[in-house]
Design an enzyme around this catalytic site. Structure first.
Site, mmCIF file in Angstrom:
data_model
loop_
_atom_site.group_PDB
_atom_site.id
_atom_site.type_symbol
_atom_site.label_atom_id
_atom_site.label_comp_id
_atom_site.label_asym_id
_atom_site.label_seq_id
_atom_site.Cartn_x
_atom_site.Cartn_y
_atom_site.Cartn_z
ATOM 1 N N GLY A 10 23.319 36.782 33.591
ATOM 2 C CA GLY A 10 24.244 37.910 33.450
ATOM 3 C C GLY A 10 24.855 38.004 32.055
ATOM 4 N N ASP A 31 20.185 32.097 39.183
ATOM 5 C CA ASP A 31 20.600 33.507 39.281
ATOM 6 C C ASP A 31 19.707 34.190 40.305
ATOM 7 N N SER A 34 20.556 39.791 41.046
ATOM 8 C CA SER A 34 21.085 40.971 41.744
ATOM 9 C C SER A 34 21.740 41.935 40.775
ATOM 10 N N PHE A 80 29.533 31.449 37.152
ATOM 11 C CA PHE A 80 29.699 32.882 36.842
ATOM 12 C C PHE A 80 29.257 33.758 38.013
ATOM 13 N N LYS A 84 30.934 41.983 40.827
ATOM 14 C CA LYS A 84 32.153 42.257 40.049
ATOM 15 C C LYS A 84 32.575 43.719 39.994
ATOM 16 N N SER A 124 39.849 36.034 36.447
ATOM 17 C CA SER A 124 40.060 37.336 35.808
ATOM 18 C C SER A 124 41.546 37.627 35.648
ATOM 19 N N TYR A 149 37.565 42.662 45.447
ATOM 20 C CA TYR A 149 37.054 41.881 44.308
ATOM 21 C C TYR A 149 38.175 41.021 43.717
ATOM 22 N N LYS A 153 38.941 36.585 43.538
ATOM 23 C CA LYS A 153 39.282 35.698 42.410
ATOM 24 C C LYS A 153 40.521 34.871 42.748
ATOM 25 N N LEU A 200 34.876 50.780 30.282
ATOM 26 C CA LEU A 200 35.037 51.670 29.124
ATOM 27 C C LEU A 200 33.923 51.521 28.074
ATOM 28 N N ARG A 231 44.661 47.306 26.908
ATOM 29 C CA ARG A 231 43.957 46.120 27.393
ATOM 30 C C ARG A 231 43.726 45.156 26.227
ATOM 31 N N GLY A 296 44.598 52.975 40.672
ATOM 32 C CA GLY A 296 44.617 51.508 40.603
ATOM 33 C C GLY A 296 44.674 50.942 39.193
HETATM 34 P P1 NAD Z 1 27.130 39.945 35.537
HETATM 35 O O1 NAD Z 1 26.949 40.762 36.766
HETATM 36 O O2 NAD Z 1 26.504 40.411 34.277
HETATM 37 O O3 NAD Z 1 26.656 38.446 35.792
HETATM 38 C C1 NAD Z 1 26.734 37.832 37.053
HETATM 39 C C2 NAD Z 1 25.365 37.240 37.358
HETATM 40 O O4 NAD Z 1 25.443 36.573 38.610
HETATM 41 C C3 NAD Z 1 24.273 38.300 37.467
HETATM 42 O O5 NAD Z 1 23.166 37.908 36.683
HETATM 43 C C4 NAD Z 1 23.915 38.320 38.959
HETATM 44 O O6 NAD Z 1 22.548 38.620 39.163
HETATM 45 C C5 NAD Z 1 24.286 36.910 39.380
HETATM 46 N N1 NAD Z 1 24.687 36.750 40.780
HETATM 47 C C6 NAD Z 1 25.556 37.486 41.516
HETATM 48 N N2 NAD Z 1 25.681 36.981 42.745
HETATM 49 C C7 NAD Z 1 24.869 35.897 42.805
HETATM 50 C C8 NAD Z 1 24.560 34.942 43.808
HETATM 51 N N3 NAD Z 1 25.094 34.999 45.031
HETATM 52 N N4 NAD Z 1 23.679 33.953 43.521
HETATM 53 C C9 NAD Z 1 23.106 33.873 42.297
HETATM 54 N N5 NAD Z 1 23.358 34.744 41.313
HETATM 55 C C10 NAD Z 1 24.234 35.738 41.558
HETATM 56 O O7 NAD Z 1 28.714 39.755 35.345
HETATM 57 P P2 NAD Z 1 29.524 39.139 34.121
HETATM 58 O O8 NAD Z 1 30.273 40.252 33.475
HETATM 59 O O9 NAD Z 1 28.661 38.264 33.300
HETATM 60 O O10 NAD Z 1 30.591 38.288 34.933
HETATM 61 C C11 NAD Z 1 30.437 36.906 35.139
HETATM 62 C C12 NAD Z 1 31.638 36.386 35.900
HETATM 63 O O11 NAD Z 1 32.831 36.692 35.196
HETATM 64 C C13 NAD Z 1 31.813 36.992 37.297
HETATM 65 O O12 NAD Z 1 32.289 35.980 38.156
HETATM 66 C C14 NAD Z 1 32.877 38.040 37.076
HETATM 67 O O13 NAD Z 1 33.605 38.302 38.248
HETATM 68 C C15 NAD Z 1 33.743 37.365 36.036
HETATM 69 N N6 NAD Z 1 34.534 38.302 35.228
HETATM 70 C C16 NAD Z 1 33.907 39.305 34.544
HETATM 71 C C17 NAD Z 1 34.659 40.206 33.793
HETATM 72 C C18 NAD Z 1 34.004 41.343 33.064
HETATM 73 O O14 NAD Z 1 34.705 42.304 32.735
HETATM 74 N N7 NAD Z 1 32.720 41.306 32.759
HETATM 75 C C19 NAD Z 1 36.052 40.050 33.719
HETATM 76 C C20 NAD Z 1 36.659 39.012 34.422
HETATM 77 C C21 NAD Z 1 35.884 38.128 35.175
HETATM 78 C C1 WQD Z 2 39.533 49.750 30.455
HETATM 79 C C2 WQD Z 2 40.399 50.968 30.133
HETATM 80 C C3 WQD Z 2 40.497 52.612 31.879
HETATM 81 C C4 WQD Z 2 36.321 53.867 31.682
HETATM 82 C C5 WQD Z 2 38.015 46.069 34.965
HETATM 83 C C6 WQD Z 2 38.256 45.370 36.284
HETATM 84 C C7 WQD Z 2 38.858 44.012 36.057
HETATM 85 C C8 WQD Z 2 38.030 43.193 35.063
HETATM 86 C C9 WQD Z 2 37.653 43.981 33.848
HETATM 87 C C10 WQD Z 2 36.592 41.662 36.217
HETATM 88 C C11 WQD Z 2 41.254 51.412 31.308
HETATM 89 C C12 WQD Z 2 39.838 53.179 30.631
HETATM 90 C C13 WQD Z 2 37.525 53.222 31.458
HETATM 91 C C14 WQD Z 2 36.196 55.232 31.343
HETATM 92 C C15 WQD Z 2 38.467 55.202 30.545
HETATM 93 N N1 WQD Z 2 36.791 42.757 35.611
HETATM 94 N N2 WQD Z 2 38.571 53.877 30.900
HETATM 95 N N3 WQD Z 2 37.280 55.842 30.772
HETATM 96 O O1 WQD Z 2 40.062 48.521 34.240
HETATM 97 O O2 WQD Z 2 40.727 46.827 32.484
HETATM 98 O O3 WQD Z 2 39.240 46.159 34.279
HETATM 99 O O4 WQD Z 2 37.133 45.256 34.205
HETATM 100 O O5 WQD Z 2 37.355 40.853 36.613
HETATM 101 O O6 WQD Z 2 38.925 43.393 37.295
HETATM 102 O O7 WQD Z 2 39.151 46.160 37.050
HETATM 103 O O8 WQD Z 2 38.390 47.694 32.506
HETATM 104 O O9 WQD Z 2 36.670 48.777 31.131
HETATM 105 O O10 WQD Z 2 37.140 49.676 33.450
HETATM 106 O O11 WQD Z 2 38.827 50.023 31.663
HETATM 107 O O12 WQD Z 2 39.419 55.814 30.032
HETATM 108 O O13 WQD Z 2 35.160 55.867 31.560
HETATM 109 O O14 WQD Z 2 39.532 52.071 29.831
HETATM 110 O O15 WQD Z 2 41.343 53.560 32.472
HETATM 111 O O16 WQD Z 2 42.463 51.843 30.790
HETATM 112 P P1 WQD Z 2 39.692 47.368 33.396
HETATM 113 P P2 WQD Z 2 37.649 49.053 32.208
#
Ligand code: NAD
Ligand code: WQD
Length: 336
Positions: A10, A31, A34, A80, A84, A124, A149, A153, A200, A231, A296
């Protein structure tokens, strides 16, 4: 030292695989693809010169995951793997609890059985909801989750904390990511959202590339300097490096059983600042319209990163300009 990286194909996992490799660790990737595809391994090879072993397995599949522990002496785990998408989690809550909480339970059980003592967990900033005070520290109270979701966490953090109290053989760090953006500076790996992105930066770069229509800015009537939400956007390579620092922190502090760290820049940027900075660094035309608020959405949040700096010896090095440049170059490569 073999590190199991679940979700290593991912977005954040793949960048962490590179940083683990650069620091001398051996990442073992699990992985189920998915939310990613195997092509990422080619990108990893171009960056590191190495073929990484991928176990195509679901972390909820105890047998398949056990095979990985049997075949490799796993000394640490970075978990990871999770689903999400906030909106999807409202539609399919049980799937989210099973995938995110269920997989952690399987993993913890196997870590115990195979005597693997170090866990880094992807949490997160969503656990803070709309905080009463900014910037948020790790001691800022959590707010009730806005989505299944977000709740997964919170629950996972609690399970891990509990286990580390009673089962002293496992020690863990939960990392609360703020808003990860960007891509590897080589452009060989980056974020691959399936379908229409809800975040975004992925939407914005696809819009600028002509893949999507104009960006909708969700609300400009918030109590912020330009009315749009704030943010803490962090470059994914900086974020990846924090995982290596966390592994080293656990190794150097054997008395430490459980700890939580914020991973952000410590700086807040508004949506319009992101748009303007992107236009400046990319030179790309980007149309946007102001739309209604998104249900939200938190008005403003950014991290206090003093604890990460003091204890992990980690802080961000890359700027917002670099993050958006790297995201754009990744999009250009994808589009070409
Ligand atoms: P991503 O979807 O790109 O990566 C997650 C990977 O996990 C994917 O490759 C998916 O195929 C794999 N996966 C999902 N469920 C699985 C399972 N049951 N078994 C094996 N593989 C599985 O997401 P990411 O952005 O790289 O996020 C990684 C982690 O960080 C996640 O736990 C996510 O919740 C957390 N996180 C992400 C963000 C964000 O904004 N990207 C923010 C906060 C926390
Ligand atoms: C950022 C800002 C939107 C899209 C989400 C999850 C959070 C975390 C990170 C995993 C906000 C604005 C967005 C668009 C916009 N993930 N926006 N137009 O909302 O901070 O958090 O991702 O844990 O759990 O909720 O991130 O990138 O969606 O938005 O104006 O088309 O951009 O309103 O202010 P967010 P985001």
């Amino acid at each position: 030292m073999n590190i199991l990286v679940t979700g290593g194909v991912g977005f954040i996992g793949s960048h962490t695989v590179v940083e683990l490799h650069n620091s001398g660790y051996t990442p073992i990737i699990v992985d189920n693809l998915s939310n990613s595809n195997e092509g990422v391994l080619k990108g990893l090879k171009k960056i590191t010169g190495k073929d990484f072993r991928l176990y195509k397995a679901d972390c909820n599949d105890r047998q398949a995951l056990e095979e990985v522990f049997r075949e490799n002496k796993i000394e640490g785990v970075i978990h990871f793997a999770a689903s999400k998408a906030v909106g999807e989690s409202v539609e399919k809550p049980l799937f989210y609890y099973q995938n995110n909480v269920g997989s952690l339970m399987v993993l913890l059980e196997l870590m115990k059985k195979y005597d693997c003592g170090s866990l880094i967990f992807s949490s997160s900033c969503t656990v803070y909801g709309q905080p009463d005070q900014l910037p948020v520290t790790e001691a800022t109270p959590k707010k009730p989750a806005e989505s299944p979701y977000g709740n997964t966490k919170q629950i996972c953090e609690e399970i891990i904390e509990d286990i580390t109290k009673t089962q002293k053989s496992v020690r863990a760090v939960a990392l609360r990511y703020f808003n990860p953006i960007g891509a590897h500076p080589t452009g060989y790996i980056g974020e691959l959202p399936l379908g229409t992105p809800s975040n975004l930066v992925p939407f914005m770069i696809q819009s600028a590339a002509g893949v999507r229509g104009p960006l909708t800015v969700f609300g400009d009537d918030y109590d912020t300097q330009d009315g749009t939400c704030i943010r803490d956007y962090i470059h994914v390579v900086d974020l990846a490096k924090a995982h290596v620092a966390s592994m080293e922190y656990l190794a150097k502090n054997p008395e430490q059983t459980f700890d939580i760290f914020n991973l952000g820049t410590g700086r807040g940027n508004s949506v319009l600042e992101i748009v303007e900075t992107f236009k400046k660094v990319s030179g790309a035309p980007l149309e946007y319209i102001i739309g209604p608020r998104r249900a939200g959405d938190v008005e403003k949040i950014f991290a206090n990163v003093a604890k990460s700096k003091d204890l992990l010896g980690w802080q961000t090095e890359l700027s917002l300009e670099e993050s958006l440049t790297d995201a754009w170059n990744w999009q250009l490569r994808l589009g070409s």
